[in-house]
Design an enzyme around this catalytic site. Sequence first.
Site, PDB file in Angstrom:
ATOM      1  N   GLU A   1      12.263   2.267  20.254  1.00 56.61           N
ATOM      2  CA  GLU A   1      11.623   3.801  20.050  1.00 56.61           C
ATOM      3  C   GLU A   1      11.127   4.317  21.428  1.00 56.61           C
ATOM      4  OE1 GLU A   1       8.640   3.839  17.281  1.00 56.61           O
ATOM      5  OE2 GLU A   1       9.980   3.452  15.522  1.00 56.61           O
TER       6      GLU A   1
ATOM      7  N   LYS B   1       0.691  -1.201  -0.047  1.00 57.62           N
ATOM      8  CA  LYS B   1      -0.021  -0.060  -0.089  1.00 57.62           C
ATOM      9  C   LYS B   1       1.111   1.211  -0.037  1.00 57.62           C
ATOM     10  CE  LYS B   1      -2.490  -1.211   3.721  1.00 57.62           C
ATOM     11  NZ  LYS B   1      -1.864  -2.675   4.068  1.00 57.62           N
ATOM     12  N   VAL B   2       1.986   1.344   1.154  1.00 56.74           N
ATOM     13  CA  VAL B   2       2.768   2.476   1.071  1.00 56.74           C
ATOM     14  C   VAL B   2       3.800   2.646   0.034  1.00 56.74           C
ATOM     15  CG1 VAL B   2       4.103   3.952   2.451  1.00 56.74           C
ATOM     16  CG2 VAL B   2       2.336   2.804   3.677  1.00 56.74           C
TER      17      VAL B   2
ATOM     18  N   VAL C   1      10.518   4.582   6.320  1.00 56.96           N
ATOM     19  CA  VAL C   1       9.385   4.937   7.186  1.00 56.96           C
ATOM     20  C   VAL C   1       8.694   3.531   7.545  1.00 56.96           C
ATOM     21  CG1 VAL C   1       9.085   7.197   6.511  1.00 56.96           C
ATOM     22  CG2 VAL C   1       8.161   5.498   5.094  1.00 56.96           C
ATOM     23  N   ALA C   2       9.420   2.423   7.327  1.00 55.19           N
ATOM     24  CA  ALA C   2       8.577   1.411   7.485  1.00 55.19           C
ATOM     25  C   ALA C   2       8.579   0.608   8.936  1.00 55.19           C
ATOM     26  CB  ALA C   2       9.174   0.002   6.767  1.00 55.19           C
ATOM     27  N   ARG C   3       9.606   0.089   9.265  1.00 60.73           N
ATOM     28  CA  ARG C   3       9.992  -0.374  10.728  1.00 60.73           C
ATOM     29  C   ARG C   3      11.623  -0.448  11.024  1.00 60.73           C
ATOM     30  NH1 ARG C   3       5.805   1.025  11.902  1.00 60.73           N
ATOM     31  NH2 ARG C   3       4.087  -0.112  13.047  1.00 60.73           N
TER      32      ARG C   3
ATOM     33  N   HIS D   1       8.934   8.906  14.388  1.00 55.14           N
ATOM     34  CA  HIS D   1       7.795   7.935  13.961  1.00 55.14           C
ATOM     35  C   HIS D   1       6.499   8.952  13.676  1.00 55.14           C
ATOM     36  CE1 HIS D   1       6.175   3.503  14.417  1.00 55.14           C
ATOM     37  NE2 HIS D   1       5.520   4.321  13.520  1.00 55.14           N
ATOM     38  N   LEU D   2       6.815   9.511  12.645  1.00 48.12           N
ATOM     39  CA  LEU D   2       5.695  10.849  12.456  1.00 48.12           C
ATOM     40  C   LEU D   2       4.855  10.057  10.874  1.00 48.12           C
ATOM     41  CD1 LEU D   2       7.234  14.230  12.849  1.00 48.12           C
ATOM     42  CD2 LEU D   2       5.857  12.980  14.327  1.00 48.12           C
ATOM     43  N   GLY D   3       5.234   9.165  10.605  1.00 48.45           N
ATOM     44  CA  GLY D   3       4.514   8.580   9.223  1.00 48.45           C
ATOM     45  C   GLY D   3       3.133   8.726   9.208  1.00 48.45           C
ATOM     46  N   ALA D   4       2.394   8.638  10.127  1.00 49.97           N
ATOM     47  CA  ALA D   4       0.784   8.528  10.031  1.00 49.97           C
ATOM     48  C   ALA D   4       0.357   9.862  10.763  1.00 49.97           C
ATOM     49  CB  ALA D   4       0.488   7.203  11.024  1.00 49.97           C
TER      50      ALA D   4
ATOM     51  N   ASP E   1      12.494   7.388   9.988  1.00 48.47           N
ATOM     52  CA  ASP E   1      11.211   7.952  10.644  1.00 48.47           C
ATOM     53  C   ASP E   1      11.091   6.695  12.035  1.00 48.47           C
ATOM     54  OD1 ASP E   1       8.958   9.294  11.301  1.00 48.47           O
ATOM     55  OD2 ASP E   1       7.732   7.671  10.445  1.00 48.47           O
TER      56      ASP E   1
HETATM   57  N1  LIG Z   1       6.186   5.173   9.637  1.00 49.41           N
HETATM   58  C1  LIG Z   1       4.959   5.227   9.972  1.00 49.41           C
HETATM   59  O1  LIG Z   1       4.296   5.736  10.466  1.00 49.41           O
HETATM   60  C2  LIG Z   1       4.014   3.962   9.026  1.00 49.41           C
HETATM   61  C3  LIG Z   1       2.765   4.337   8.724  1.00 49.41           C
HETATM   62  C4  LIG Z   1       2.179   3.060   8.003  1.00 49.41           C
HETATM   63  C5  LIG Z   1       3.002   2.122   7.690  1.00 49.41           C
HETATM   64  N2  LIG Z   1       4.041   1.865   8.050  1.00 49.41           N
HETATM   65  C6  LIG Z   1       4.899   0.456   7.736  1.00 49.41           C
HETATM   66  O2  LIG Z   1       5.105   0.605   6.569  1.00 49.41           O
HETATM   67  C7  LIG Z   1       5.144  -0.719   6.009  1.00 49.41           C
HETATM   68  C8  LIG Z   1       4.427  -0.961   4.873  1.00 49.41           C
HETATM   69  O3  LIG Z   1       3.078  -0.899   5.158  1.00 49.41           O
HETATM   70  P1  LIG Z   1       1.855  -1.128   4.347  1.00 49.41           P
HETATM   71  O4  LIG Z   1       0.822  -0.661   4.676  1.00 49.41           O
HETATM   72  O5  LIG Z   1       2.218  -0.720   2.917  1.00 49.41           O
HETATM   73  O6  LIG Z   1       1.777  -3.063   4.101  1.00 49.41           O
HETATM   74  P2  LIG Z   1       1.498  -3.731   2.985  1.00 49.41           P
HETATM   75  O7  LIG Z   1       1.435  -5.057   3.634  1.00 49.41           O
HETATM   76  O8  LIG Z   1       0.358  -3.341   2.033  1.00 49.41           O
HETATM   77  O9  LIG Z   1       2.747  -3.892   1.962  1.00 49.41           O
HETATM   78  C9  LIG Z   1       4.086  -4.545   2.364  1.00 49.41           C
HETATM   79  C10 LIG Z   1       4.557  -5.182   1.129  1.00 49.41           C
HETATM   80  O10 LIG Z   1       5.771  -5.767   1.401  1.00 49.41           O
HETATM   81  C11 LIG Z   1       5.852  -6.912   0.637  1.00 49.41           C
HETATM   82  N3  LIG Z   1       7.006  -7.633   1.215  1.00 49.41           N
HETATM   83  C12 LIG Z   1       6.928  -8.903   2.071  1.00 49.41           C
HETATM   84  N4  LIG Z   1       8.222  -9.181   2.099  1.00 49.41           N
HETATM   85  C13 LIG Z   1       8.943  -8.478   1.404  1.00 49.41           C
HETATM   86  C14 LIG Z   1      10.488  -8.853   1.259  1.00 49.41           C
HETATM   87  N5  LIG Z   1      11.249  -9.748   1.765  1.00 49.41           N
HETATM   88  N6  LIG Z   1      10.874  -7.982   0.345  1.00 49.41           N
HETATM   89  C15 LIG Z   1      10.375  -6.725  -0.313  1.00 49.41           C
HETATM   90  N7  LIG Z   1       8.925  -6.731   0.050  1.00 49.41           N
HETATM   91  C16 LIG Z   1       8.402  -7.563   0.716  1.00 49.41           C
HETATM   92  C17 LIG Z   1       4.641  -7.470   0.623  1.00 49.41           C
HETATM   93  O11 LIG Z   1       4.529  -8.363  -0.535  1.00 49.41           O
HETATM   94  C18 LIG Z   1       3.752  -6.463   0.520  1.00 49.41           C
HETATM   95  O12 LIG Z   1       3.510  -5.761  -0.831  1.00 49.41           O
HETATM   96  C19 LIG Z   1       4.979  -1.706   7.323  1.00 49.41           C
HETATM   97  O13 LIG Z   1       6.130  -2.011   7.876  1.00 49.41           O
HETATM   98  C20 LIG Z   1       4.218  -0.697   8.255  1.00 49.41           C
HETATM   99  O14 LIG Z   1       4.447  -1.081   9.538  1.00 49.41           O
HETATM  100  C21 LIG Z   1       4.632   2.891   8.874  1.00 49.41           C
HETATM  101  O1  LIG Z   2       1.860   1.275  11.997  1.00 48.75           O
HETATM  102  C1  LIG Z   2       1.265   2.315  12.066  1.00 48.75           C
HETATM  103  O2  LIG Z   2       0.089   2.485  11.708  1.00 48.75           O
HETATM  104  C2  LIG Z   2       2.411   3.437  11.933  1.00 48.75           C
HETATM  105  O3  LIG Z   2       3.550   3.020  12.296  1.00 48.75           O
HETATM  106  C3  LIG Z   2       1.704   4.569  12.640  1.00 48.75           C
HETATM  107  O4  LIG Z   2       1.954   4.373  13.930  1.00 48.75           O
HETATM  108  P1  LIG Z   2       1.347   5.535  15.077  1.00 48.75           P
HETATM  109  O5  LIG Z   2      -0.080   5.405  15.174  1.00 48.75           O
HETATM  110  O6  LIG Z   2       2.020   5.457  16.441  1.00 48.75           O
HETATM  111  O7  LIG Z   2       1.458   6.973  14.570  1.00 48.75           O
END
Ligand SMILES: NC(=O)c1ccc[n+]([C@@H]2O[C@H](COP(=O)([O-])OP(=O)(O)OC[C@H]3O[C@@H](n4cnc5c(N)ncnc54)[C@H](O)[C@@H]3O)[C@@H](O)[C@H]2O)c1
Ligand SMILES: O=C(O)[C@H](O)COP(=O)(O)O
Length: 636
Positions: free
Chosen positions: A353, A243-244, A322-324, A372-375, A348
């Site tokens: 944390e 998604k992201v 901005v993932a983990r 951790h401001l992504g959201a 991020d």
């Molecule tokens: N910083 C933030 O505040 C924030 C906000 C939202 C999401 N996130 C993080 O962003 C990440 C993505 O979220 P999302 O909603 O897009 O999830 P999602 O499940 O929609 O997408 C994750 C993608 O990663 C792929 N994937 C799985 N294993 C993989 C690998 N080994 N190599 C490459 N790709 C692989 C999956 O096929 C999937 O398409 C998550 O870690 C989520 O926790 C962080």
């Molecule tokens: O997993 C999430 O949705 C993001 O990392 C956002 O986390 P937060 O709600 O603590 O901002």
Amino acid sequence: MASSSSLKPIFSSSLTSSPSPHSPQKPSSLLSFLHSTTSTPISLKLSSNPPHSNSHPRSKSFAVTNVVLKTDTSPETTSVPSNYSQDLGPPLTKPTILVSEKLGEKGLEVLREFGHVECLYDLSPDQLCSKISLCDALIVRSGTKVTRQVFEASNGRLKVVGRAGVGIDNVDLQAATEFGCLVVNAPTANTVAAAEHGIALLAAMARNVAQADASIKAGKWQRNKYVGVSLVGKTLAVMGFGKVGSEVARRAKGLGMNVIAHDPYAPADRARALGVDLVSFDQAIGTADFISLHMPLTPATSKVFNDETFAKMKKGVRIVNVARGGVIDEDALVKALDSGIVAQAALDVFTKEPPPKDSRLVQHENVTVTPHLGASTKEAQEGVAIEIAEAVVGALKGELSATAVNAPMVPPEVLSELSPYVSLAEKLGRLAVQLVAGGSGIKSVKVVYKSARDPDDLDTRLLRAMITKGIIEPISSSFVNLVNADFTAKEKGLRISEERIVVDSSPELPIDSIQVQISNVESKFASGISDNGDISIEGKVKYGTPHLTSVGSFDVDVSLEGNLILCRQVDQPGMIGQVGNILGEHNVNVSFMSVGRTVLRKKAIMAIGVDEKPDKEALKKIGEISAIEEFVFLKL
Ligand SMILES: NC(=O)c1ccc[n+]([C@@H]2O[C@H](COP(=O)([O-])OP(=O)(O)OC[C@H]3O[C@@H](n4cnc5c(N)ncnc54)[C@H](O)[C@@H]3O)[C@@H](O)[C@H]2O)c1
Ligand SMILES: O=C(O)[C@H](O)COP(=O)(O)O
């Protein structure tokens, strides 16, 4: 019907791998129960006494697909107030919903219409534990640790935990499930915010915005020091095209970047539609000027950016995360920054944390950080707040939740009969997905159930859910269960079709065999491909435990426990000994071996169950045996 059933949660393969303590019921009652759930909601009385508490048995309200499990008010089973179930007319007392981190106002309004809402931020773990026994629901973001102690302290009253966001690594899901507490999240409302933050960090990093800002505020004017780099025409590798990741790719294209992506499980046509090429991991990191991380944190992605992979990157690469935090080995990143392999990083998220104040990574002059401001946009927080509030209220009412991330409840008689098949189904899904070669998007899965029972008498939703779980969980951040399996498969563009074939075997057994086929993909183990070109594996339950009985067009017979090595080899004497010796030398315990062959002295498949993962050296030696044509290690 089934009014006195006590229900057990389905949450993991560990539950399903051991026989149920409940005595099995006749198949007919199981099937009639399952079929009745497809039309009319029915009430079931639950005994969901928390396993580690001293409280009396009490009633609960839960939804399992369209089986609505409603609150039971009989005096002998109710020890705490839970009298707001829909079937009892208007609520006598409102449920209490504790919100422990800041939640958007619109979400709070939805909650206040239904319950008594308390917003208490920055509670210490002890304060949370002492408050929780007075609460029916808890809403958190990523800052509140919802530990086993919280569920224990709730004394069985907590019915639902709502995570206002995607990641639920701060909630002890296993404990939630054991205590019969549903966990729901809000997986979509912050996608765009996270993508926008990724782009913000990308641009800020390239133009030294944070460093230049700090410098000017310190009274300096350093125009030459903060010359940046341009984005246009540069190659961005998006790691994780979910998604992201796909939203980041779309925006980067708009900035004139050349975007490539690595995601072993994303459909190539979805990437092509955005003008993005899906490439291998090494190709992505080896050619990119910028790398943006968007994969989930799973065992496979933990510290996937490490000394070895940084060494393969183009010198001067710039990285955004901005993932983990856990997908990067942070010490290795510091080294790569010091050596100049990585010119800059913008982060991020962090392994811990908040990160330690003296963290070398955070303090590094070429690193830009945000907490951790992504959201954290107003819009995303409103969206997430409404999404989570509706999910929590729905769960408290006993409605089906499409974003449930842990266990629904299933009657023990259903579990007791299907338990070994549930485990088989999950393991077959898990094995099949591991046979898929990186770069092949999985779109179509077919499941064939062979059974002596009439196809109409076999409700396969639970099995389908577990196969879906087995296929999706190793490759994504999604949690799959009976409630959300079909939703999750659809969301990921995965089409699961089912076929039921009547065979001449014992009708006492619900199923003779389950076959999982994945179409239109490459396999990393060519022998896993059957004559029709699909990856195909089949399994049966033997002596109460799941067994793998065929791989591609080869018959095998191995119990699905521990891990598995599959080898295709020339069928000749001494092969078992050679492989066994290598494993023995490397201290890997072999639990079983089985050889299946198509034609005598031609080709055979050897399946070896191992307790530990063999190290690289052992795997290399196995690969060097001249009669072994291909092999693969599979984690169950
Ligand atoms: N910083 C933030 O505040 C924030 C906000 C939202 C999401 N996130 C993080 O962003 C990440 C993505 O979220 P999302 O909603 O897009 O999830 P999602 O499940 O929609 O997408 C994750 C993608 O990663 C792929 N994937 C799985 N294993 C993989 C690998 N080994 N190599 C490459 N790709 C692989 C999956 O096929 C999937 O398409 C998550 O870690 C989520 O926790 C962080
Ligand atoms: O997993 C999430 O949705 C993001 O990392 C956002 O986390 P937060 O709600 O603590 O901002």
